[in-house]
Scaffold this motif. Structure first.
Motif, mmCIF file in Angstrom:
data_model
loop_
_atom_site.group_PDB
_atom_site.id
_atom_site.type_symbol
_atom_site.label_atom_id
_atom_site.label_comp_id
_atom_site.label_asym_id
_atom_site.label_seq_id
_atom_site.Cartn_x
_atom_site.Cartn_y
_atom_site.Cartn_z
ATOM 1 N N GLY A 70 0.831 -1.199 0.000
ATOM 2 C CA GLY A 70 0.000 0.000 0.000
ATOM 3 C C GLY A 70 0.858 1.237 0.000
ATOM 4 O O GLY A 70 1.975 1.232 -0.543
ATOM 5 N N VAL A 71 0.366 2.297 0.637
ATOM 6 C CA VAL A 71 1.080 3.564 0.665
ATOM 7 C C VAL A 71 1.156 4.114 2.086
ATOM 8 O O VAL A 71 0.301 3.823 2.925
ATOM 9 C CB VAL A 71 0.421 4.623 -0.256
ATOM 10 C CG1 VAL A 71 0.509 4.222 -1.714
ATOM 11 C CG2 VAL A 71 -1.009 4.884 0.137
ATOM 12 N N CYS A 72 2.185 4.921 2.330
ATOM 13 C CA CYS A 72 2.357 5.603 3.615
ATOM 14 C C CYS A 72 1.220 6.605 3.789
ATOM 15 O O CYS A 72 0.852 7.313 2.854
ATOM 16 C CB CYS A 72 3.719 6.309 3.638
ATOM 17 S SG CYS A 72 3.997 7.355 5.083
ATOM 18 N N GLY A 73 0.679 6.677 4.986
ATOM 19 C CA GLY A 73 -0.428 7.582 5.267
ATOM 20 C C GLY A 73 -0.021 9.049 5.334
ATOM 21 O O GLY A 73 -0.877 9.927 5.341
ATOM 22 N N ARG A 74 1.284 9.337 5.362
ATOM 23 C CA ARG A 74 1.752 10.726 5.455
ATOM 24 C C ARG A 74 2.327 11.237 4.142
ATOM 25 O O ARG A 74 2.066 12.368 3.756
ATOM 26 C CB ARG A 74 2.799 10.851 6.550
ATOM 27 C CG ARG A 74 2.251 10.617 7.932
ATOM 28 C CD ARG A 74 3.328 10.798 8.971
ATOM 29 N NE ARG A 74 2.865 10.379 10.283
ATOM 30 C CZ ARG A 74 3.659 10.092 11.283
ATOM 31 N NH1 ARG A 74 4.969 10.186 11.143
ATOM 32 N NH2 ARG A 74 3.169 9.714 12.438
ATOM 33 N N PRO A 126 -0.685 3.472 8.166
ATOM 34 C CA PRO A 126 0.693 3.003 8.017
ATOM 35 C C PRO A 126 1.637 4.150 7.676
ATOM 36 O O PRO A 126 1.235 5.116 7.016
ATOM 37 C CB PRO A 126 0.594 2.022 6.850
ATOM 38 C CG PRO A 126 -0.555 2.530 6.045
ATOM 39 C CD PRO A 126 -1.529 3.081 7.053
ATOM 40 N N VAL A 127 2.861 4.049 8.158
ATOM 41 C CA VAL A 127 3.880 5.052 7.834
ATOM 42 C C VAL A 127 5.132 4.344 7.342
ATOM 43 O O VAL A 127 5.443 3.229 7.762
ATOM 44 C CB VAL A 127 4.205 5.960 9.038
ATOM 45 C CG1 VAL A 127 3.050 6.876 9.359
ATOM 46 C CG2 VAL A 127 4.591 5.160 10.256
ATOM 47 N N CYS A 128 5.874 5.019 6.449
ATOM 48 C CA CYS A 128 7.079 4.427 5.893
ATOM 49 C C CYS A 128 8.202 4.401 6.924
ATOM 50 O O CYS A 128 9.079 3.544 6.857
ATOM 51 C CB CYS A 128 7.516 5.169 4.639
ATOM 52 S SG CYS A 128 7.829 6.933 4.874
ATOM 53 N N GLN A 129 8.181 5.340 7.853
ATOM 54 C CA GLN A 129 9.115 5.378 8.976
ATOM 55 C C GLN A 129 8.414 6.124 10.105
ATOM 56 O O GLN A 129 7.536 6.944 9.860
ATOM 57 C CB GLN A 129 10.422 6.059 8.590
ATOM 58 C CG GLN A 129 10.245 7.475 8.065
ATOM 59 C CD GLN A 129 11.523 8.049 7.479
ATOM 60 O OE1 GLN A 129 12.461 7.321 7.219
ATOM 61 N NE2 GLN A 129 11.554 9.344 7.275
ATOM 62 N N PRO A 130 8.779 5.838 11.362
ATOM 63 C CA PRO A 130 8.040 6.439 12.478
ATOM 64 C C PRO A 130 8.003 7.971 12.473
ATOM 65 O O PRO A 130 7.023 8.566 12.889
ATOM 66 C CB PRO A 130 8.779 5.934 13.717
ATOM 67 C CG PRO A 130 9.466 4.696 13.270
ATOM 68 C CD PRO A 130 9.794 4.884 11.818
ATOM 69 N N ASP A 131 9.048 8.608 11.988
ATOM 70 C CA ASP A 131 9.083 10.077 11.998
ATOM 71 C C ASP A 131 8.930 10.661 10.594
ATOM 72 O O ASP A 131 9.514 11.689 10.267
ATOM 73 C CB ASP A 131 10.377 10.574 12.648
ATOM 74 C CG ASP A 131 11.614 10.029 11.953
ATOM 75 O OD1 ASP A 131 11.488 9.093 11.161
ATOM 76 O OD2 ASP A 131 12.711 10.552 12.217
ATOM 77 N N GLY A 134 5.986 13.665 6.009
ATOM 78 C CA GLY A 134 4.782 13.854 5.212
ATOM 79 C C GLY A 134 5.002 14.721 3.990
ATOM 80 O O GLY A 134 6.114 14.835 3.480
ATOM 81 N N LEU A 135 3.929 15.352 3.524
ATOM 82 C CA LEU A 135 3.962 16.187 2.330
ATOM 83 C C LEU A 135 3.798 17.651 2.694
ATOM 84 O O LEU A 135 3.128 17.993 3.662
ATOM 85 C CB LEU A 135 2.838 15.792 1.375
ATOM 86 C CG LEU A 135 2.845 14.362 0.840
ATOM 87 C CD1 LEU A 135 1.595 14.095 0.008
ATOM 88 C CD2 LEU A 135 4.089 14.090 0.037
ATOM 89 N N ASP A 136 4.407 18.515 1.884
ATOM 90 C CA ASP A 136 4.237 19.960 2.052
ATOM 91 C C ASP A 136 2.808 20.289 1.632
ATOM 92 O O ASP A 136 2.397 19.967 0.511
ATOM 93 C CB ASP A 136 5.235 20.710 1.169
ATOM 94 C CG ASP A 136 5.181 22.217 1.379
ATOM 95 O OD1 ASP A 136 4.071 22.768 1.557
ATOM 96 O OD2 ASP A 136 6.246 22.844 1.360
ATOM 97 N N ASP A 141 4.982 18.366 -2.378
ATOM 98 C CA ASP A 141 6.232 17.608 -2.447
ATOM 99 C C ASP A 141 6.513 16.947 -1.115
ATOM 100 O O ASP A 141 6.104 17.434 -0.058
ATOM 101 C CB ASP A 141 7.408 18.536 -2.798
ATOM 102 C CG ASP A 141 7.269 19.134 -4.188
ATOM 103 O OD1 ASP A 141 6.628 18.489 -5.040
ATOM 104 O OD2 ASP A 141 7.798 20.246 -4.410
ATOM 105 N N LYS A 142 7.275 15.848 -1.166
ATOM 106 C CA LYS A 142 7.658 15.161 0.066
ATOM 107 C C LYS A 142 8.656 16.033 0.825
ATOM 108 O O LYS A 142 9.615 16.556 0.260
ATOM 109 C CB LYS A 142 8.285 13.806 -0.254
ATOM 110 C CG LYS A 142 8.591 13.003 0.972
ATOM 111 C CD LYS A 142 9.103 11.622 0.618
ATOM 112 C CE LYS A 142 9.443 10.895 1.902
ATOM 113 N NZ LYS A 142 9.871 9.529 1.656
ATOM 114 N N LEU A 143 8.386 16.214 2.125
ATOM 115 C CA LEU A 143 9.267 17.030 2.954
ATOM 116 C C LEU A 143 10.524 16.246 3.307
ATOM 117 O O LEU A 143 10.484 15.034 3.475
ATOM 118 C CB LEU A 143 8.557 17.449 4.242
ATOM 119 C CG LEU A 143 7.366 18.393 4.062
ATOM 120 C CD1 LEU A 143 6.642 18.561 5.381
ATOM 121 C CD2 LEU A 143 7.838 19.734 3.546
#
Length: 185
Positions: A70-74, A126-131, A134-136, A141-143
């Motif tokens: 799937g995809v990261c929620g952030r 779900p998140v790709c990493q705990p911290d 997310g997106l601007d 764009d990905k921050l």
């Protein structure tokens, strides 16, 4: 009854203490789960099953292993993570007390409890990493890591922000230090 998660229990029915173990690997028959992550149709699902005859029915203990995608929620980055689930369920003998599951025609069908256990164990956000930053919100764009966003100023407060810009910085320092430059009467 047939299917990859249907197991015969004729040889252990009403024989408390008897046990059988099975190991199966099946493709997921359909997409399991909704939302940001799910088990894709055809994804291998490994199931280790122990069937134990008890007084009330057949006690099923299962360890399930698969992989969700799937995809990261952030930040909406693609994810693929393993999922491991354990469950224990009693399949009661027909006609006895009311149970959620029953032994049917000397078999137990585990598709429903396996699917339900896997789906309930999938992460809701779900998140790709705990911290994950997310997106601007402005550009999309990905921050980068460590980026902190300035909270947007409500249009109704723009006039006050302009007044604050006119005040000297030393007044802010004095207020933080607890010193007031106002007259006392």
């Amino acid at each position: 009854m047939n299917g990859p998660l249907v197991f015969p229990v004729r040889d252990i029915l009403h024989r408390s203490g008897e046990m059988r173990e099975f190991e199966v690997e099946i493709p997921a028959p359909e997409k399991w789960g909704e939302g940001l992550v799910s088990i894709a149709e055809g994804e291998p699902v490994a199931v280790d099953v122990r069937l134990e005859a008890v007084h009330e029915g057949i006690l099923v203990t299962a360890d399930i292993r698969s992989r969700y995608t799937g995809v990261c929620g952030r930040c909406l980055t693609e994810l693929a993570e393993p999922v491991e689930v354990e469950f224990q369920e009693l399949f009661g003998y027909p006609g006895d007390e009311a149970t959620d599951f029953e032994v049917q025609d000397d078999h137990v069908d585990l598709e429903t409890p396996v699917r339900d256990s896997v789906v309930l164990s999938l992460p809701f956000q779900p998140v790709c990493q705990p911290d994950c930053p997310g997106l601007d919100p402005v550009t999309g764009d990905k921050l980068a890591e460590g980026t902190t966003l300035e909270p947007p100023i409500d249009d109704r407060w723009i006039a006050l922000a302009a007044l604050k810009a006119d005040t000297p910085d030393h007044d802010d320092d004095a207020l933080r230090d607890g010193v007031s430059h106002t007259e006392k009467s």
